[in-house]
Design a protein around this motif. Structure first.
Motif, PDB file in Angstrom:
ATOM      1  N   ILE A 165       0.845  -1.201   0.000  1.00  0.00           N
ATOM      2  CA  ILE A 165       0.000   0.000   0.000  1.00  0.00           C
ATOM      3  C   ILE A 165       0.877   1.247   0.000  1.00  0.00           C
ATOM      4  O   ILE A 165       0.659   2.185  -0.777  1.00  0.00           O
ATOM      5  CB  ILE A 165      -0.959  -0.012   1.212  1.00  0.00           C
ATOM      6  N   ALA A 166       1.892   1.264   0.866  1.00  0.00           N
ATOM      7  CA  ALA A 166       2.771   2.431   0.948  1.00  0.00           C
ATOM      8  C   ALA A 166       3.520   2.654  -0.363  1.00  0.00           C
ATOM      9  O   ALA A 166       3.611   3.780  -0.865  1.00  0.00           O
ATOM     10  CB  ALA A 166       3.753   2.256   2.103  1.00  0.00           C
ATOM     11  N   ILE A 167       4.049   1.585  -0.932  1.00  0.00           N
ATOM     12  CA  ILE A 167       4.800   1.712  -2.187  1.00  0.00           C
ATOM     13  C   ILE A 167       3.883   2.157  -3.315  1.00  0.00           C
ATOM     14  O   ILE A 167       4.224   3.043  -4.109  1.00  0.00           O
ATOM     15  CB  ILE A 167       5.492   0.374  -2.532  1.00  0.00           C
ATOM     16  N   PHE A 168       2.706   1.557  -3.388  1.00  0.00           N
ATOM     17  CA  PHE A 168       1.774   1.921  -4.464  1.00  0.00           C
ATOM     18  C   PHE A 168       1.392   3.395  -4.363  1.00  0.00           C
ATOM     19  O   PHE A 168       1.370   4.100  -5.372  1.00  0.00           O
ATOM     20  CB  PHE A 168       0.518   1.048  -4.402  1.00  0.00           C
ATOM     21  N   ARG A 169       1.083   3.865  -3.152  1.00  0.00           N
ATOM     22  CA  ARG A 169       0.703   5.274  -2.985  1.00  0.00           C
ATOM     23  C   ARG A 169       1.835   6.202  -3.417  1.00  0.00           C
ATOM     24  O   ARG A 169       1.604   7.218  -4.075  1.00  0.00           O
ATOM     25  CB  ARG A 169       0.328   5.550  -1.537  1.00  0.00           C
ATOM     26  N   GLU A 170       3.052   5.845  -3.046  1.00  0.00           N
ATOM     27  CA  GLU A 170       4.192   6.694  -3.398  1.00  0.00           C
ATOM     28  C   GLU A 170       4.376   6.760  -4.916  1.00  0.00           C
ATOM     29  O   GLU A 170       4.494   7.840  -5.493  1.00  0.00           O
ATOM     30  CB  GLU A 170       5.457   6.143  -2.730  1.00  0.00           C
ATOM     31  N   TYR A 171       4.390   5.608  -5.574  1.00  0.00           N
ATOM     32  CA  TYR A 171       4.596   5.602  -7.016  1.00  0.00           C
ATOM     33  C   TYR A 171       3.393   6.162  -7.765  1.00  0.00           C
ATOM     34  O   TYR A 171       3.541   6.781  -8.814  1.00  0.00           O
ATOM     35  CB  TYR A 171       4.938   4.191  -7.516  1.00  0.00           C
ATOM     36  N   TRP A 172       2.200   5.938  -7.264  1.00  0.00           N
ATOM     37  CA  TRP A 172       1.009   6.463  -7.931  1.00  0.00           C
ATOM     38  C   TRP A 172       1.032   7.993  -7.912  1.00  0.00           C
ATOM     39  O   TRP A 172       0.664   8.628  -8.892  1.00  0.00           O
ATOM     40  CB  TRP A 172      -0.255   5.921  -7.275  1.00  0.00           C
ATOM     41  N   ALA A 173       1.492   8.589  -6.802  1.00  0.00           N
ATOM     42  CA  ALA A 173       1.607  10.042  -6.727  1.00  0.00           C
ATOM     43  C   ALA A 173       2.620  10.545  -7.761  1.00  0.00           C
ATOM     44  O   ALA A 173       2.405  11.577  -8.409  1.00  0.00           O
ATOM     45  CB  ALA A 173       2.015  10.463  -5.321  1.00  0.00           C
ATOM     46  N   VAL A 174       3.710   9.808  -7.931  1.00  0.00           N
ATOM     47  CA  VAL A 174       4.713  10.192  -8.935  1.00  0.00           C
ATOM     48  C   VAL A 174       4.116  10.105 -10.336  1.00  0.00           C
ATOM     49  O   VAL A 174       4.294  11.006 -11.161  1.00  0.00           O
ATOM     50  CB  VAL A 174       5.966   9.293  -8.811  1.00  0.00           C
ATOM     51  N   LEU A 175       3.388   9.040 -10.612  1.00  0.00           N
ATOM     52  CA  LEU A 175       2.776   8.886 -11.930  1.00  0.00           C
ATOM     53  C   LEU A 175       1.758   9.989 -12.211  1.00  0.00           C
ATOM     54  O   LEU A 175       1.695  10.518 -13.325  1.00  0.00           O
ATOM     55  CB  LEU A 175       2.107   7.511 -12.051  1.00  0.00           C
ATOM     56  N   ARG A 176       0.973  10.337 -11.219  1.00  0.00           N
ATOM     57  CA  ARG A 176       0.004  11.426 -11.399  1.00  0.00           C
ATOM     58  C   ARG A 176       0.723  12.754 -11.640  1.00  0.00           C
ATOM     59  O   ARG A 176       0.288  13.579 -12.446  1.00  0.00           O
ATOM     60  CB  ARG A 176      -0.915  11.536 -10.188  1.00  0.00           C
ATOM     61  N   GLY A 177       1.839  12.969 -10.938  1.00  0.00           N
ATOM     62  CA  GLY A 177       2.613  14.192 -11.160  1.00  0.00           C
ATOM     63  C   GLY A 177       3.157  14.261 -12.577  1.00  0.00           C
ATOM     64  O   GLY A 177       3.127  15.328 -13.214  1.00  0.00           O
ATOM     65  N   ILE A 178       3.633  13.141 -13.071  1.00  0.00           N
ATOM     66  CA  ILE A 178       4.145  13.100 -14.458  1.00  0.00           C
ATOM     67  C   ILE A 178       3.006  13.381 -15.431  1.00  0.00           C
ATOM     68  O   ILE A 178       3.151  14.145 -16.393  1.00  0.00           O
ATOM     69  CB  ILE A 178       4.781  11.717 -14.751  1.00  0.00           C
ATOM     70  N   GLU A 179       1.858  12.797 -15.159  1.00  0.00           N
ATOM     71  CA  GLU A 179       0.710  12.975 -16.040  1.00  0.00           C
ATOM     72  C   GLU A 179       0.247  14.439 -16.065  1.00  0.00           C
ATOM     73  O   GLU A 179      -0.116  14.964 -17.107  1.00  0.00           O
ATOM     74  CB  GLU A 179      -0.428  12.070 -15.558  1.00  0.00           C
ATOM     75  N   ARG A 180       0.283  15.088 -14.932  1.00  0.00           N
ATOM     76  CA  ARG A 180      -0.151  16.499 -14.859  1.00  0.00           C
ATOM     77  C   ARG A 180       0.863  17.455 -15.462  1.00  0.00           C
ATOM     78  O   ARG A 180       0.503  18.521 -15.932  1.00  0.00           O
ATOM     79  CB  ARG A 180      -0.398  16.893 -13.399  1.00  0.00           C
ATOM     80  N   SER A 181       2.145  17.072 -15.444  1.00  0.00           N
ATOM     81  CA  SER A 181       3.168  17.998 -15.908  1.00  0.00           C
ATOM     82  C   SER A 181       3.269  18.049 -17.434  1.00  0.00           C
ATOM     83  O   SER A 181       3.948  18.911 -17.969  1.00  0.00           O
ATOM     84  CB  SER A 181       4.539  17.594 -15.337  1.00  0.00           C
TER      85      SER A 181
END
Length: 136
Positions: free
Chosen positions: A119-135
């Motif tokens: 759960i912790a790893i998924f949340r961390e990487y998912w936030a990174v993926l969303r940041g890439i998608e928004r940028s």
């Protein structure tokens, strides 16, 4: 026996009538008290200036808040227009979808020993993926 029953009925009738008269007299007293008293001057007149100043300050603070919210809405509308114009890169979307399919914690059994770590790893990487998608 009939005399006793008639006496009980008569006593209950007198008791009910007495209770009804008592209730009517109380309501009449309340009504008369309301008619005879002179209404006091409301305290709002004494505090009018203070209340008005407080109201104006409240309006100013709410106006600033409304302006900030309006600016945020405008910014989000611009971002939405830009996101609609820029097509998502299909390879990135496929990679993101595959990551979610393989590593999402909901796909694990509830009592899995490594569930909290995933759960912790998924949340961390998912936030990174969303940041890439928004940028983009």
């Amino acid at each position: 026996m009939e005399i006793l029953a008639g006496g009980v009925v008569l006593a209950l009738l007198v008791l009910g009538l007495g209770m009804l008269v008592r209730r009517l007299l109380r309501r009449l007293a309340v009504l008369l008290r309301g008619l005879l008293t002179v209404p006091a001057r409301p305290t709002g007149y004494q505090l009018r200036g203070l209340r008005l100043a407080h109201s104006r300050a409240l309006v100013r603070s709410e106006q600033r808040r409304a302006e900030a919210l309006a600016a945020e809405v405008m910014r989000l509308r611009v971002e939405l227009r830009m996101a609609k114009q820029a097509p998502a890169e299909p390879r990135f979307q496929r990679a993101k979808r595959e990551f979610a399919r393989r590593f999402h914690p909901d796909r694990l059994p509830p009592r899995s020993p490594d569930r909290s770590i995933r759960i912790a790893i998924f949340r961390e990487y998912w936030a990174v993926l969303r940041g890439i998608e928004r940028s983009r």
